[in-house]
Design a protein around this motif. Structure first.
Motif, PDB file in Angstrom:
ATOM      1  N   HIS A  79       0.829  -1.199   0.000  1.00 13.23           N
ATOM      2  CA  HIS A  79       0.000   0.000   0.000  1.00 13.23           C
ATOM      3  C   HIS A  79       0.871   1.260   0.000  1.00 13.23           C
ATOM      4  O   HIS A  79       2.112   1.163   0.006  1.00 13.23           O
ATOM      5  CB  HIS A  79      -1.006  -0.023   1.147  1.00 13.23           C
ATOM      6  CG  HIS A  79      -0.400  -0.221   2.516  1.00 13.23           C
ATOM      7  ND1 HIS A  79       0.506   0.656   3.072  1.00 13.23           N
ATOM      8  CD2 HIS A  79      -0.566  -1.213   3.430  1.00 13.23           C
ATOM      9  CE1 HIS A  79       0.844   0.239   4.275  1.00 13.23           C
ATOM     10  NE2 HIS A  79       0.230  -0.898   4.511  1.00 13.23           N
ATOM     11  N   ILE A 102      -4.810   2.225   1.167  1.00 11.56           N
ATOM     12  CA  ILE A 102      -4.921   2.460  -0.270  1.00 11.56           C
ATOM     13  C   ILE A 102      -3.779   1.683  -0.915  1.00 11.56           C
ATOM     14  O   ILE A 102      -2.602   1.951  -0.649  1.00 11.56           O
ATOM     15  CB  ILE A 102      -4.820   3.961  -0.589  1.00 11.56           C
ATOM     16  CG1 ILE A 102      -6.006   4.689   0.067  1.00 11.56           C
ATOM     17  CG2 ILE A 102      -4.794   4.191  -2.100  1.00 11.56           C
ATOM     18  CD1 ILE A 102      -5.960   6.195  -0.077  1.00 11.56           C
ATOM     19  N   SER A 156      -2.238  -1.197  -6.126  1.00 11.76           N
ATOM     20  CA  SER A 156      -2.979  -1.804  -7.233  1.00 11.76           C
ATOM     21  C   SER A 156      -4.426  -1.304  -7.340  1.00 11.76           C
ATOM     22  O   SER A 156      -5.179  -1.763  -8.190  1.00 11.76           O
ATOM     23  CB  SER A 156      -2.975  -3.328  -7.058  1.00 11.76           C
ATOM     24  OG  SER A 156      -3.391  -3.658  -5.749  1.00 11.76           O
ATOM     25  N   ASP A 157      -4.810  -0.368  -6.470  1.00  9.46           N
ATOM     26  CA  ASP A 157      -6.188   0.145  -6.533  1.00  9.46           C
ATOM     27  C   ASP A 157      -6.412   0.951  -7.821  1.00  9.46           C
ATOM     28  O   ASP A 157      -5.667   1.879  -8.110  1.00  9.46           O
ATOM     29  CB  ASP A 157      -6.484   1.045  -5.331  1.00  9.46           C
ATOM     30  CG  ASP A 157      -6.766   0.253  -4.057  1.00  9.46           C
ATOM     31  OD1 ASP A 157      -7.049  -0.966  -4.171  1.00  9.46           O
ATOM     32  OD2 ASP A 157      -6.696   0.838  -2.962  1.00  9.46           O
ATOM     33  N   VAL A 171     -11.501   3.121  -7.230  1.00 13.54           N
ATOM     34  CA  VAL A 171     -11.359   2.662  -5.840  1.00 13.54           C
ATOM     35  C   VAL A 171     -10.609   3.703  -5.007  1.00 13.54           C
ATOM     36  O   VAL A 171     -10.980   3.995  -3.858  1.00 13.54           O
ATOM     37  CB  VAL A 171     -10.635   1.293  -5.796  1.00 13.54           C
ATOM     38  CG1 VAL A 171     -10.364   0.879  -4.358  1.00 13.54           C
ATOM     39  CG2 VAL A 171     -11.459   0.234  -6.510  1.00 13.54           C
ATOM     40  N   ILE A 172      -9.573   4.286  -5.613  1.00 14.93           N
ATOM     41  CA  ILE A 172      -8.844   5.355  -4.906  1.00 14.93           C
ATOM     42  C   ILE A 172      -9.818   6.472  -4.548  1.00 14.93           C
ATOM     43  O   ILE A 172      -9.859   6.946  -3.406  1.00 14.93           O
ATOM     44  CB  ILE A 172      -7.705   5.917  -5.791  1.00 14.93           C
ATOM     45  CG1 ILE A 172      -6.669   4.825  -6.087  1.00 14.93           C
ATOM     46  CG2 ILE A 172      -7.039   7.123  -5.118  1.00 14.93           C
ATOM     47  CD1 ILE A 172      -5.594   5.232  -7.073  1.00 14.93           C
ATOM     48  N   LYS A 225     -12.137   5.463  -1.702  1.00 13.09           N
ATOM     49  CA  LYS A 225     -11.471   5.384  -0.394  1.00 13.09           C
ATOM     50  C   LYS A 225     -11.153   6.770   0.148  1.00 13.09           C
ATOM     51  O   LYS A 225     -11.335   7.038   1.342  1.00 13.09           O
ATOM     52  CB  LYS A 225     -10.198   4.546  -0.507  1.00 13.09           C
ATOM     53  CG  LYS A 225     -10.476   3.051  -0.651  1.00 13.09           C
ATOM     54  CD  LYS A 225      -9.189   2.249  -0.691  1.00 13.09           C
ATOM     55  CE  LYS A 225      -9.485   0.754  -0.761  1.00 13.09           C
ATOM     56  NZ  LYS A 225      -8.243  -0.038  -0.926  1.00 13.09           N
ATOM     57  N   ARG A 230       0.528   0.818 -11.214  1.00 12.96           N
ATOM     58  CA  ARG A 230      -0.452  -0.254 -11.412  1.00 12.96           C
ATOM     59  C   ARG A 230      -0.286  -0.881 -12.789  1.00 12.96           C
ATOM     60  O   ARG A 230      -0.320  -2.091 -12.951  1.00 12.96           O
ATOM     61  CB  ARG A 230      -1.870   0.284 -11.236  1.00 12.96           C
ATOM     62  CG  ARG A 230      -2.919  -0.814 -11.122  1.00 12.96           C
ATOM     63  CD  ARG A 230      -4.333  -0.288 -11.029  1.00 12.96           C
ATOM     64  NE  ARG A 230      -4.807   0.251 -12.299  1.00 12.96           N
ATOM     65  CZ  ARG A 230      -4.919   1.535 -12.577  1.00 12.96           C
ATOM     66  NH1 ARG A 230      -4.609   2.443 -11.675  1.00 12.96           N
ATOM     67  NH2 ARG A 230      -5.332   1.935 -13.752  1.00 12.96           N
TER      68      ARG A 230
END
Ligand code: TRP
Length: 393
Positions: free
Chosen positions: A20, A272, A275-276, A280-281, A284, A353
């Motif tokens: 993360h 976080i 790979s998010d 998704v980022i 979050k 990513r």
């Protein structure tokens, strides 16, 4: 002229899951920087990951590829650094055994990380307040004796001891006075294995197997390195001087809080991940806590308690000064502040990513297998020397 020999670095991580942004800000960025200047060994510490739960092997195994995929994606270069898996180099276990004879059990019981684990387990097992009270009472029972013992030496010390007894467990008090750890068997839950106690001995073997000279670690790992140094000195004195005394290289770990304000950690579900994907980022960051006192957009905020601000500080250096000012002044609302952080994080994490996705499982596995082969050659040479020193002096 021959090139100056590069110093050997060894560091490792337990395969606990995907990396993360806390890992990125601390360890990983540092590891990438060190690759050029040092001969680096980066270890997947899979045996260590089993020390608190031996049934986790399947989970650990499935974490290995993801973790190393992230290492490669942030720029760990297997041409420069040796990335290897601890269990693929069985020499670790042999050196661990040799070292285990050089460390006393009380020394290991005093290891702060072990004590923390113990406290955690006791809590989880429901050692109740009542029971803790009993422990405190026992301390009181022992007090006259303790005091007498101490008075024989030093009146002043006795006073100090007395004040330090309050709120301590019996073990702690006795340990302070005698320098020995008193083993109250009932106080060690049955989940505590021999392997867990030996965790730092295995870590010493990790480092010294490669004759590591520099160990980049966070401050929490310093006691483990201190033990490694003691073991190296003791081995050198007892058998033959073959090990360097490794130095810590303290990693500046900028504070990154999770989206709930606690330390960022996979197990808290507040991280976080590298790979998010963007959505998704965004989600979050949006749902992250901020300063609870800043309710309305124009309330002045306290950046120091806000996870969003800490992330700006690490990943948005150019704007963080202005963000801090505007937040304190009540000019910047949390919604806008979060929107900006989302942009910054997406920009930073997207290339990582994408790079991570560009490797097949086979690619990652090959890096690990090749690295472990290289590591094993070094490890075999060291173990030859070690056996020679112990059995054929
Ligand atoms: N104990 C380390 C941690 O939890 C991981 C580790 C295992 C390590 N072996 C090591 C770190 C050797 C440095 C050197 O973070």
């Amino acid at each position: 002229m021959a090139e100056k020999r590069k110093k050997v670095i060894l560091s490792g991580m337990r395969p606990t899951g995907r990396m993360h942004i806390g890992h990125l800000a601390g360890v990983l960025t540092n590891w990438v920087k060190l690759q050029d200047e040092y001969e680096c060994y980066y270890e997947i510490a899979d045996w260590h990951a089993l020390t608190d739960d031996p049934t986790k092997a399947r989970e650990v195994n499935s974490n290995v590829l993801g973790m190393v995929r992230d290492w490669l994606a942030v720029g760990i270069d297997p041409e420069k650094a040796t990335v290897f898996r601890q269990s693929y180099v069985p020499e670790h276990t042999e050196l661990h055994l040799a070292f285990s004879m050089l460390v006393s059990v009380p020394r290991l019981l005093r290891n702060p990380t072990f004590k923390e684990k113990l406290a955690e387990l006791r809590k989880r097992k429901g050692y109740t307040k009542m029971q803790l009270k009993v422990e405190e009472l026992e301390v009181e029972k022992e007090l006259p004796q303790i005091l007498k013992f101490v008075r024989e030496e030093d009146e002043e010390k006795a006073e100090r001891m007395l004040s330090s007894v309050i709120n301590r467990t019996k073990e702690e008090v006795l340990e302070k006075i005698t320098g020995e750890v008193s083993l109250d068997e009932a106080a060690i839950p049955s989940e505590v294995s021999y392997g867990l106690l030996g965790y730092p001995v295995l870590q010493a073997a990790d480092i010294l197997l490669y004759k590591g000279e520099v160990v980049p670690i966070g401050a929490d790992q310093l006691p483990h390195l201190e033990l490694t140094r003691e073991i190296a000195r003791d081995f050198n004195r007892t058998y033959a001087p073959i090990f360097p005394i490794p130095e810590p290289l303290l990693t500046e770990t900028p504070k990154i809080l999770g989206t709930d304000g606690r330390k960022m950690s996979k197990s808290y579900n507040n991280a976080i991940f590298l790979s998010d994907p963007p959505e998704v980022i965004e989600k979050k960051v949006k749902s992250s806590i901020t300063d609870p006192m800043k309710v309305r957009r124009n309330d002045p905020g306290r950046p120091e308690v806000c996870p969003i601000f800490h992330m700006h500080r690490v990943f948005n250096r150019e704007e963080v000064g202005e963000i801090e000012r505007a937040c304190r002044a009540g000019e910047l609302g949390c919604v806008a502040c979060k929107r900006r952080l989302t942009e910054v994080l997406i920009e930073r994490l997207t290339p990582i990513r994408e790079k991570a996705q560009s490797y097949s499982d086979e690619d990652v596995l090959q890096v690990i297998v090749e690295g472990s082969k290289r590591a094993k050659e070094v490890a075999e040479r060291t173990m030859e020397e070690v056996r020679e020193a112990i059995f054929r002096p």
